[in-house]
Design an enzyme around this catalytic site. Sequence first.
Site, mmCIF file in Angstrom:
data_model
loop_
_atom_site.group_PDB
_atom_site.id
_atom_site.type_symbol
_atom_site.label_atom_id
_atom_site.label_comp_id
_atom_site.label_asym_id
_atom_site.label_seq_id
_atom_site.Cartn_x
_atom_site.Cartn_y
_atom_site.Cartn_z
ATOM 1 N N ALA A 74 0.874 -1.042 -0.024
ATOM 2 C CA ALA A 74 0.013 -0.100 0.159
ATOM 3 C C ALA A 74 0.947 1.156 -0.018
ATOM 4 C CB ALA A 74 -0.891 0.174 1.104
ATOM 5 N N VAL A 75 0.350 2.376 -0.682
ATOM 6 C CA VAL A 75 1.093 3.575 -0.527
ATOM 7 C C VAL A 75 -0.293 4.682 -0.109
ATOM 8 C CG1 VAL A 75 1.875 5.437 -2.116
ATOM 9 C CG2 VAL A 75 2.599 2.782 -2.485
ATOM 10 N N GLU A 107 -2.134 -12.609 -5.030
ATOM 11 C CA GLU A 107 -3.336 -12.293 -5.446
ATOM 12 C C GLU A 107 -4.088 -10.913 -5.252
ATOM 13 O OE1 GLU A 107 -3.224 -14.471 -2.377
ATOM 14 O OE2 GLU A 107 -2.979 -16.293 -3.512
ATOM 15 N N ASN A 112 -8.926 -4.332 -9.264
ATOM 16 C CA ASN A 112 -8.029 -3.375 -8.624
ATOM 17 C C ASN A 112 -7.150 -2.913 -9.810
ATOM 18 O OD1 ASN A 112 -5.998 -1.990 -7.154
ATOM 19 N ND2 ASN A 112 -5.936 -3.164 -5.566
ATOM 20 N N TYR A 119 1.748 -4.400 -11.051
ATOM 21 C CA TYR A 119 2.471 -5.523 -11.086
ATOM 22 C C TYR A 119 2.717 -5.793 -12.537
ATOM 23 C CZ TYR A 119 0.321 -6.031 -6.546
ATOM 24 O OH TYR A 119 0.069 -5.849 -5.061
HETATM 25 C C1 LIG Z 1 -1.535 0.044 -6.072
HETATM 26 C C2 LIG Z 1 -0.823 1.087 -5.195
HETATM 27 C C3 LIG Z 1 0.233 0.411 -4.403
HETATM 28 C C4 LIG Z 1 0.230 1.880 -6.472
HETATM 29 O O1 LIG Z 1 0.968 2.778 -5.795
HETATM 30 P P1 LIG Z 1 1.718 3.800 -6.567
HETATM 31 O O2 LIG Z 1 2.783 4.466 -5.812
HETATM 32 O O3 LIG Z 1 0.532 4.864 -6.547
HETATM 33 O O4 LIG Z 1 1.999 3.348 -7.919
HETATM 34 P P2 LIG Z 1 3.313 3.961 -8.867
HETATM 35 O O5 LIG Z 1 3.176 5.445 -8.733
HETATM 36 O O6 LIG Z 1 4.589 3.508 -8.391
HETATM 37 O O7 LIG Z 1 2.512 3.677 -10.308
HETATM 38 C C5 LIG Z 1 3.296 2.646 -10.868
HETATM 39 C C6 LIG Z 1 2.324 2.022 -11.771
HETATM 40 O O8 LIG Z 1 1.138 1.461 -11.409
HETATM 41 C C7 LIG Z 1 0.096 1.658 -12.056
HETATM 42 N N1 LIG Z 1 -0.888 2.661 -11.486
HETATM 43 C C8 LIG Z 1 -0.728 3.110 -10.375
HETATM 44 N N2 LIG Z 1 -1.635 3.873 -10.099
HETATM 45 C C9 LIG Z 1 -2.852 3.666 -10.834
HETATM 46 C C10 LIG Z 1 -3.971 4.077 -11.229
HETATM 47 N N3 LIG Z 1 -4.558 4.913 -10.408
HETATM 48 N N4 LIG Z 1 -4.623 3.544 -12.337
HETATM 49 C C11 LIG Z 1 -4.041 2.793 -13.109
HETATM 50 N N5 LIG Z 1 -2.908 2.336 -12.909
HETATM 51 C C12 LIG Z 1 -2.186 2.926 -11.959
HETATM 52 C C13 LIG Z 1 0.660 2.183 -13.445
HETATM 53 O O9 LIG Z 1 0.882 1.193 -14.312
HETATM 54 C C14 LIG Z 1 2.021 2.891 -12.947
HETATM 55 O O10 LIG Z 1 2.941 3.039 -14.020
HETATM 56 P P3 LIG Z 1 3.072 4.470 -14.733
HETATM 57 O O11 LIG Z 1 3.277 5.432 -13.617
HETATM 58 O O12 LIG Z 1 4.073 4.137 -15.712
HETATM 59 O O13 LIG Z 1 1.729 4.627 -15.519
HETATM 60 C C15 LIG Z 1 -1.638 2.273 -4.640
HETATM 61 O O14 LIG Z 1 -2.611 2.648 -5.571
HETATM 62 C C16 LIG Z 1 -2.517 1.620 -3.168
HETATM 63 O O15 LIG Z 1 -1.664 1.798 -2.357
HETATM 64 N N6 LIG Z 1 -3.624 1.264 -3.602
HETATM 65 C C17 LIG Z 1 -4.528 0.958 -2.425
HETATM 66 C C18 LIG Z 1 -3.862 -0.450 -1.919
HETATM 67 C C19 LIG Z 1 -3.872 -1.568 -2.779
HETATM 68 O O16 LIG Z 1 -5.110 -1.955 -3.560
HETATM 69 N N7 LIG Z 1 -2.700 -2.478 -2.748
HETATM 70 C C20 LIG Z 1 -2.783 -3.766 -3.558
HETATM 71 C C21 LIG Z 1 -3.182 -4.784 -3.088
HETATM 72 S S1 LIG Z 1 -2.934 -6.471 -3.981
#
Ligand SMILES: CC(C)(COP(=O)(O)OP(=O)(O)OC[C@H]1O[C@@H](n2cnc3c(N)ncnc32)[C@H](O)[C@@H]1OP(=O)(O)O)[C@@H](O)C(=O)NCCC(=O)NCCS
Length: 157
Positions: A74-75, A107, A112, A119
């Site tokens: 998570a971020v 998983e 999402n 991933y």
């Molecule tokens: C999933 C999560 C960890 C991504 O973290 P983040 O720091 O925002 O991701 P990044 O900035 O490193 O982005 C990396 C890639 O992720 C994808 N991505 C990130 N946010 C996205 C969004 N809102 N929609 C679509 N793709 C997205 C893109 O492919 C992105 O690559 P790009 O920047 O070249 O387009 C964050 O959205 C989160 O914490 N979500 C809630 C918790 C969760 O769902 N965790 C996963 C459980 S399996």
Amino acid sequence: MDAITIRPMVAADLPAVLALEARCFPVPWTREHFLAELQSSLAFPRVATAGAGIVVGYLCAMLVLDEGQILNVAVDPDFRGRGIGRQLLTQVLAEFHQRRASFVALEVRWSNRAAISLYAGCGFRDVGRRKAYYHDGEDALLMEYDMQQYREGYNAV
Ligand SMILES: CC(C)(COP(=O)(O)OP(=O)(O)OC[C@H]1O[C@@H](n2cnc3c(N)ncnc32)[C@H](O)[C@@H]1OP(=O)(O)O)[C@@H](O)C(=O)NCCC(=O)NCCS
């Protein structure tokens, strides 16, 4: 933006990690879940910090024999879209490589898109679907990263 540091999670991070977990998931992990990660010799949870050490993300990873697992990532919503999720995953894939994992599995909720895209962008591929895996009935997408890719030089950095 402040530089991001990735480091091992420690017990002192738990208040920040639990607060973030509660903001990020409808059914958050409990303190006991994270404590179990910290105490397990198989687990290597990592945090991402910014500025003066504020926790802005975390990733829980585990290696059993040669089988890696990503259990949680998570971020902070205020820090998303800045590459922190990718940095965490890239760092952990490097550690799986050092620890001689053969593959890494996870998983993710079928809906999402952000996580699936993260991933997939790091080299994970779809390997299956688990029906009604989550408490609310949503399916899980199963994804896997073959460490052979890493050895051949394919990674996100
Ligand atoms: C999933 C999560 C960890 C991504 O973290 P983040 O720091 O925002 O991701 P990044 O900035 O490193 O982005 C990396 C890639 O992720 C994808 N991505 C990130 N946010 C996205 C969004 N809102 N929609 C679509 N793709 C997205 C893109 O492919 C992105 O690559 P790009 O920047 O070249 O387009 C964050 O959205 C989160 O914490 N979500 C809630 C918790 C969760 O769902 N965790 C996963 C459980 S399996």
